[in-house]
Write a protein that holds these residues in place. Structure first.
Motif, PDB file in Angstrom:
ATOM      1  N   PHE A  97       0.824  -1.210   0.000  1.00  0.00           N
ATOM      2  CA  PHE A  97       0.000   0.000   0.000  1.00  0.00           C
ATOM      3  C   PHE A  97       0.859   1.260   0.000  1.00  0.00           C
ATOM      4  CE2 PHE A  97      -3.315  -2.840   2.018  1.00  0.00           C
ATOM      5  CZ  PHE A  97      -4.085  -2.921   0.874  1.00  0.00           C
ATOM      6  N   ILE A  98       1.977   1.226   0.715  1.00  0.00           N
ATOM      7  CA  ILE A  98       2.875   2.385   0.740  1.00  0.00           C
ATOM      8  C   ILE A  98       3.456   2.638  -0.646  1.00  0.00           C
ATOM      9  CG2 ILE A  98       5.128   3.181   1.599  1.00  0.00           C
ATOM     10  CD1 ILE A  98       4.219   2.106   4.375  1.00  0.00           C
ATOM     11  N   LYS A  99       3.852   1.579  -1.345  1.00  0.00           N
ATOM     12  CA  LYS A  99       4.348   1.739  -2.720  1.00  0.00           C
ATOM     13  C   LYS A  99       3.261   2.320  -3.617  1.00  0.00           C
ATOM     14  CE  LYS A  99       7.961  -1.801  -3.088  1.00  0.00           C
ATOM     15  NZ  LYS A  99       9.050  -0.878  -3.089  1.00  0.00           N
ATOM     16  N   SER A 100       2.039   1.849  -3.448  1.00  0.00           N
ATOM     17  CA  SER A 100       0.912   2.346  -4.235  1.00  0.00           C
ATOM     18  C   SER A 100       0.666   3.829  -3.952  1.00  0.00           C
ATOM     19  CB  SER A 100      -0.343   1.521  -3.923  1.00  0.00           C
ATOM     20  OG  SER A 100      -1.470   2.078  -4.551  1.00  0.00           O
ATOM     21  N   LEU A 101       0.635   4.192  -2.672  1.00  0.00           N
ATOM     22  CA  LEU A 101       0.416   5.593  -2.287  1.00  0.00           C
ATOM     23  C   LEU A 101       1.547   6.483  -2.805  1.00  0.00           C
ATOM     24  CD1 LEU A 101      -0.856   4.994   1.338  1.00  0.00           C
ATOM     25  CD2 LEU A 101      -2.184   6.046  -0.516  1.00  0.00           C
ATOM     26  N   GLU A 102       2.770   5.965  -2.763  1.00  0.00           N
ATOM     27  CA  GLU A 102       3.916   6.728  -3.256  1.00  0.00           C
ATOM     28  C   GLU A 102       3.801   6.934  -4.770  1.00  0.00           C
ATOM     29  OE1 GLU A 102       8.746   6.772  -2.669  1.00  0.00           O
ATOM     30  OE2 GLU A 102       7.756   4.820  -2.837  1.00  0.00           O
ATOM     31  N   SER A 103       3.387   5.889  -5.492  1.00  0.00           N
ATOM     32  CA  SER A 103       3.263   6.008  -6.950  1.00  0.00           C
ATOM     33  C   SER A 103       2.150   6.984  -7.351  1.00  0.00           C
ATOM     34  CB  SER A 103       3.018   4.636  -7.585  1.00  0.00           C
ATOM     35  OG  SER A 103       1.712   4.176  -7.317  1.00  0.00           O
ATOM     36  N   LYS A 104       1.166   7.162  -6.470  1.00  0.00           N
ATOM     37  CA  LYS A 104       0.079   8.118  -6.727  1.00  0.00           C
ATOM     38  C   LYS A 104       0.461   9.536  -6.310  1.00  0.00           C
ATOM     39  CE  LYS A 104      -3.357   4.508  -5.935  1.00  0.00           C
ATOM     40  NZ  LYS A 104      -4.382   3.983  -5.027  1.00  0.00           N
ATOM     41  N   GLY A 105       1.658   9.682  -5.714  1.00  0.00           N
ATOM     42  CA  GLY A 105       2.122  10.999  -5.291  1.00  0.00           C
ATOM     43  C   GLY A 105       1.507  11.468  -3.982  1.00  0.00           C
ATOM     44  N   LEU A 106       0.993  10.526  -3.181  1.00  0.00           N
ATOM     45  CA  LEU A 106       0.292  10.894  -1.954  1.00  0.00           C
ATOM     46  C   LEU A 106       1.163  10.800  -0.705  1.00  0.00           C
ATOM     47  CD1 LEU A 106      -3.092   9.150  -2.775  1.00  0.00           C
ATOM     48  CD2 LEU A 106      -2.459  11.551  -3.109  1.00  0.00           C
ATOM     49  N   ILE A 107       2.204   9.980  -0.766  1.00  0.00           N
ATOM     50  CA  ILE A 107       3.149   9.928   0.348  1.00  0.00           C
ATOM     51  C   ILE A 107       4.569   9.979  -0.193  1.00  0.00           C
ATOM     52  CG2 ILE A 107       1.619   8.596   1.863  1.00  0.00           C
ATOM     53  CD1 ILE A 107       3.490   6.215   1.419  1.00  0.00           C
ATOM     54  N   GLU A 108       5.448  10.382   0.685  1.00  0.00           N
ATOM     55  CA  GLU A 108       6.864  10.464   0.369  1.00  0.00           C
ATOM     56  C   GLU A 108       7.595   9.511   1.310  1.00  0.00           C
ATOM     57  OE1 GLU A 108      10.404  13.852   0.487  1.00  0.00           O
ATOM     58  OE2 GLU A 108       8.379  14.368   1.127  1.00  0.00           O
ATOM     59  N   VAL A 109       8.474   8.694   0.735  1.00  0.00           N
ATOM     60  CA  VAL A 109       9.304   7.778   1.526  1.00  0.00           C
ATOM     61  C   VAL A 109      10.710   8.352   1.524  1.00  0.00           C
ATOM     62  CG1 VAL A 109      10.206   5.424   1.726  1.00  0.00           C
ATOM     63  CG2 VAL A 109       7.879   5.798   0.857  1.00  0.00           C
TER      64      VAL A 109
END
Length: 142
Positions: A72-84
Motif C-alpha cells: 500500500f505504501i508503494k501504491s500511495l507513493e506512486s500516486k504521489g500521496l506519500i513520500e518515503v
C-alpha cells in the motif's frame, strides 16, 4: 429497522455497519476523484496525517500484514500521496509522510465522510450520533 440486521449480535452488527460505511465512503471518494484510493490506503494515510513517522511504526499500528503495508505504501507513493525518505542516523528504517497532495486528498475525504455522518444524523438524530460516538470511544475494558 433493517430486517436483515434483526438477529445479529453486537459484533456482527458493528461489522455490518462498518462494512457499509467503508463501502459508502470509498464509493463517494471514487465518484469524486480520478485517483482511486482503497480503504486500507486511507487507513494508512490516517496514521501519518500531519506526522512524519516510519514504515515500521505504521506496520505496528494498523491491523494489516507487514507485506500488505509495504504494498500500500508503494501504491500511495506512486500516486504521489506519500513520500518515503531515509531516516537520519538509521540506515534500516524508512520514514514516510503525506505529500501536500496527500494531505489535500485526506482533508477532502474527511469532508466527504462528514457528509455521510450528516446523513446518519438526519436519520437518527444528532443526540443519538453523539451518544454512539461516546460509546465507541469509551474504554470497553477488553
Amino acid at each position: 429497522m433493517n430486517p436483515g440486521l434483526q438477529n445479529l449480535d453486537l459484533i456482527d452488527l458493528l461489522s455490518e455497519r462498518h462494512l457499509l460505511l467503508r463501502r459508502l465512503s470509498e464509493e463517494l471518494w471514487n465518484d469524486n476523484s480520478n485517483i482511486q484510493i482503497a480503504n486500507s490506503e486511507w487507513f494508512i494515510m490516517a496514521r501519518i496525517y500531519k506526522e512524519q513517522t516510519t514504515i515500521s511504526y505504521v506496520t505496528k499500528h494498523v491491523d494489516i500484514s507487514r507485506q500488505a503495508v509495504h504494498k500500500f505504501i508503494k501504491s500511495l507513493e506512486s500516486k504521489g500521496l506519500i513520500e518515503v525518505m531515509s531516516v537520519k542516523n538509521n540506515n534500516k528504517e524508512k520514514g514516510i509522510q503525506l505529500t501536500l497532495l496527500g494531505e489535500q486528498f485526506f482533508e477532502k475525504n474527511e469532508a466527504l465522510k462528514a457528509t455521510i455522518e450528516k446523513k446518519i444524523e438526519e436519520k437518527i438524530g444528532t443526540e443519538q450520533v453523539t451518544y454512539l460516538k461516546e460509546i465507541l470511544k469509551a474504554d470497553w475494558g477488553l
